[in-house]
Design an enzyme around this catalytic site. Structure first.
Site, short mmCIF file in Angstrom:
data_model
loop_
_atom_site.label_atom_id
_atom_site.label_comp_id
_atom_site.label_asym_id
_atom_site.label_seq_id
_atom_site.Cartn_x
_atom_site.Cartn_y
_atom_site.Cartn_z
N ASP A 92 -1.89 21.53 2.70
CA ASP A 92 -2.82 21.16 1.64
C ASP A 92 -4.25 20.98 2.15
O ASP A 92 -4.87 19.96 1.94
CB ASP A 92 -2.31 19.85 1.00
CG ASP A 92 -3.14 19.42 -0.19
OD1 ASP A 92 -3.64 20.31 -0.91
OD2 ASP A 92 -3.31 18.21 -0.38
N TYR B 18 4.51 9.46 -2.45
CA TYR B 18 3.50 9.49 -3.54
C TYR B 18 4.10 9.01 -4.84
O TYR B 18 4.12 9.73 -5.83
CB TYR B 18 2.90 10.90 -3.65
CG TYR B 18 1.97 11.20 -2.50
CD1 TYR B 18 0.64 10.80 -2.56
CD2 TYR B 18 2.42 11.83 -1.36
CE1 TYR B 18 -0.23 11.03 -1.50
CE2 TYR B 18 1.57 12.06 -0.29
CZ TYR B 18 0.24 11.66 -0.37
OH TYR B 18 -0.61 11.87 0.68
C1 GCB Z 1 1.07 15.24 1.86
C2 GCB Z 1 0.49 16.01 2.97
C3 GCB Z 1 -1.02 16.12 2.88
C4 GCB Z 1 -1.43 16.36 1.43
C5 GCB Z 1 -0.97 15.18 0.60
C6 GCB Z 1 -1.33 15.35 -0.88
O1 GCB Z 1 2.18 14.76 1.94
O2 GCB Z 1 0.85 15.54 4.23
O3 GCB Z 1 -1.44 17.18 3.70
O4 GCB Z 1 -2.82 16.53 1.32
O5 GCB Z 1 0.41 15.08 0.69
O6 GCB Z 1 -2.41 14.94 -1.28
O7 GCB Z 1 -0.53 15.92 -1.63
#
Ligand code: GCB
Length: 599
Positions: free
Chosen positions: A206, A452
């Site tokens: 990402d 998340y």
């Molecule tokens: C993650 C990744 C990171 C992304 C982030 C996101 O798990 O490690 O590279 O930028 O999520 O914002 O989705």
């Protein structure tokens, strides 16, 4: 980037310094000294992208044989920079394939005439490249984000003529299943939709795959008998510091080495001779992270024989870190410039040093060629960064598909190899907390988890975060009984968007999401959760997609380094934790010092 667990870092920080006994050959940071001169090659270079169908015209026509302008049009390209954002030509922003850089340099006469001088070309980082000096094939290297160099003495010390050097560097930014990070090239063959030969680069991470000469290029000299590498390991015995040094000298056996250790006031506190030995420093001042001691980031310097990117942005970022009261970050998802690591040593910022092992998402990426390359990259990372006191842990990958059987063996091997290179530091990789059966977790020293909640699922349901976070921690701890770091959590936020009650993408939502996480983290903080790193310090560019609005907006600062509301929330939290855990006698003093400096 966040304040890690004070308790864990206090235990780790001063003890776990570099030790990389399994490494061959050095990559010392170039510094001017009475016996070494440097010539920076930053500035404007000539540049051309090879837009030919197979991207190989440059090789077929041997562009490196003559000045680049003779084989076609060139444009000015600043170094260091990524070529993608410089031009108004949209094709360059998304270019995949070989690009060509060229620069002419005039060398001081002594460099070319004095045969006791060794001339070295050093590239701070370039992703997959080949280099020619005066049209002669000089060097090839695979992998970005790490420095490499070539001894070019033979090419420049060729006769009485003044030396005008033409340096040509070809760089290929294509990601394949065996590069790090890996990627795939997909040809789209439906001619009703795509022109003939149309292809796209698929990536599995990402961030935008910026490319080019993104770090400094320079020439430097050494004498022909020179120090190739220095490895320092330290320990503490009562109130004395023990500094073990090992120095590798190349070019001759006839040399004498004098070693001096100087304190922060430049006073010699210990002396030694020879290629290895131990220096003892009674009443030693240890290196402590920022906010954990009244005099954090105490550095000694080791002098041996004679002595031998965007700065404003970097300094601004470190000022923001200190304003926040943060004392740690992870180099997600590749090693940062050496200057960043030096700033961490000086400012007391603890680093989890991560290699470019990101986007290991498909089963075919866990193959033997990749494994071998991955180990090689870890060697380069450890070789470069082993002597930085700020580095407290190596991270070999970010969110590899570690639930796959083949990933288990692969990660086990990379972790074991890294431990053999540096037995003194813990090793980890960062897990996606959704992977129920993580095949790599048994091999790490610390579990790092990205999650998340209420962002990528249960949209808007902030009330679920505490429950889901508690379940996450309890499951992982029950299974592995290892310290845990929450290595990512956050929410996409467009600065200036407001809504109350909070809705996704607003500043209020980011703040509320972080608040819910913090309540959950505080439940476990004094038990086994030893660090928290929010995602992310500042907004950053990614590939375009329906889930990204001009890049990833999970920063608590914008790309221009202005705070979103969440920055103030974190600042309050980090300073509160700092005051809870800081050395008791230093609280009043440094609180007041920091506030006068940064508010
Ligand atoms: C993650 C990744 C990171 C992304 C982030 C996101 O798990 O490690 O590279 O930028 O999520 O914002 O989705």
């Amino acid at each position: 980037m966040a304040r890690g667990s004070a308790v864990a870092w206090a235990a780790l920080g001063p003890l776990l310094w570099g030790c990389a006994l399994g490494l061959q050959g050095g990559m010392l940071y170039p510094q001017e000294s009475p016996s070494r001169e440097c010539k920076e090659l930053d500035g404007l270079w000539s540049f051309r992208a090879d837009f030919s169908d197979n991207r190989r015209r440059g090789f077929e026509e041997q562009w490196y044989r003559r000045p680049l302008w003779e084989s076609g049009p060139t444009v000015d390209m600043p170094v260091p920079s990524s070529f993608n954002d410089i031009s108004q030509d949209w094709r360059l922003r998304h270019f995949v394939g070989w690009v060509w850089y060229e620069r002419e340099v005039i060398l001081p006469e002594r460099w070319t005439q004095d045969l006791r001088t060794r001339v070295v070309l050093r590239i701070g980082s370039a992703h997959s490249y080949a280099i020619w000096v005066n049209g002669v094939d000089t060097l090839e290297h695979e992998g970005g984000y790490l420095p490499f160099e070539a001894d070019i003495s033979n090419l420049v010390q060729v006769g009485p003529l003044p030396s005008r050097l033409r340096i040509t560097i070809a760089i290929n930014n294509t990601l394949t299943p065996t590069t790090l990070p890996p990627g795939t090239i997909q040809y789209l063959t439906d001619t009703s939709k795509y022109p003939k030969g149309y292809f796209v680069q698929n990536t599995y991470f990402d961030f935008f795959n910026y490319a080019g000469l993104q770090r400094s290029v320079l020439l430097y000299t050494t004498p022909t008998t020179y120090i190739d590498d220095i490895t320092v390991t330290t320990s503490v015995e009562q109130d004395s510091g023990l500094v073990n040094y090992q120095i590798s000298v190349k070019g001759s056996n006839l040399f004498k080495l004098e070693v001096r250790l100087l304190d922060a006031e430049n006073k010699v506190v210990a002396n030694g001779t020879g290629t290895q030995g131990q220096l003892k420093v009674p009443g030693v001042s240890l290196w402590w992270p920022y906010l954990m001691h009244e005099r954090p980031a105490y550095l000694y310097s080791l002098e041996i024989r004679g002595k031998g990117f965007d700065w404003p942005l970097l300094v601004k970022d470190f000022n923001l870190l200190r304003w926040l009261g943060a004392n740690a970050f992870r180099t997600s998802h590749y090693p940062y410039a050496e200057e960043v690591m030096q700033m961490c040593d000086r400012y007391g910022i603890v680093v989890i040093d991560e290699c470019p092992g990101v986007g290991l998402a498909l089963p075919q990426f866990f193959n033997n060629v990749s494994l071998h390359h991955h180990m090689q990259v870890m060697e380069e990372v450890v070789r470069r960064d082993k002597n930085h006191p700020a580095v407290v842990m190596w991270s070999v990958a970010n969110e590899p598909a570690s639930h796959l059987e083949s990933a288990g063996y692969y990660l086990k091997m990379v972790i074991a190899h890294t431990k053999s290179l540096d037995p003194s530091r813990p090793v980890t990789f960062v897990s996606n907390s959704n992977y129920a059966a993580d095949k790599g977790a048994p091999y790490v020293d610390v579990i790092c988890l990205n999650s998340y909640y209420s962002w990528y699922h249960d949209y808007g349901h902030l009330e679920l975060i505490q429950l889901q976070l508690a379940t996450q921690f309890e499951n992982w701890y029950k299974k592995y009984q290892k310290p845990i770091i929450q290595s990512e959590y956050g929410a996409e936020t467009i600065a200036g968007f407001h809504q109350d009650p909070p809705l996704m993408f607003t500043e209020e939502y980011q703040k509320s999401l972080l608040e819910q996480y913090h309540l959950g983290l505080d439940q476990k903080r004094r038990k086994y959760v030893v660090g928290e790193l929010i995602w992310n310090f500042a907004d950053f560019m990614t590939e375009q997609s329906p889930t990204r609005v001009l890049g990833n907006k999970k920063g608590i600062f914008t790309r221009q380094r202005q705070p979103k509301s969440a920055a103030f929330l974190l600042r309050e939290r980090y300073w509160k934790i700092a005051n809870e855990t800081r050395y008791p006698h230093s609280v009043a003093k440094s609180q007041c010092l920091e506030n006068s400096l940064f508010t």
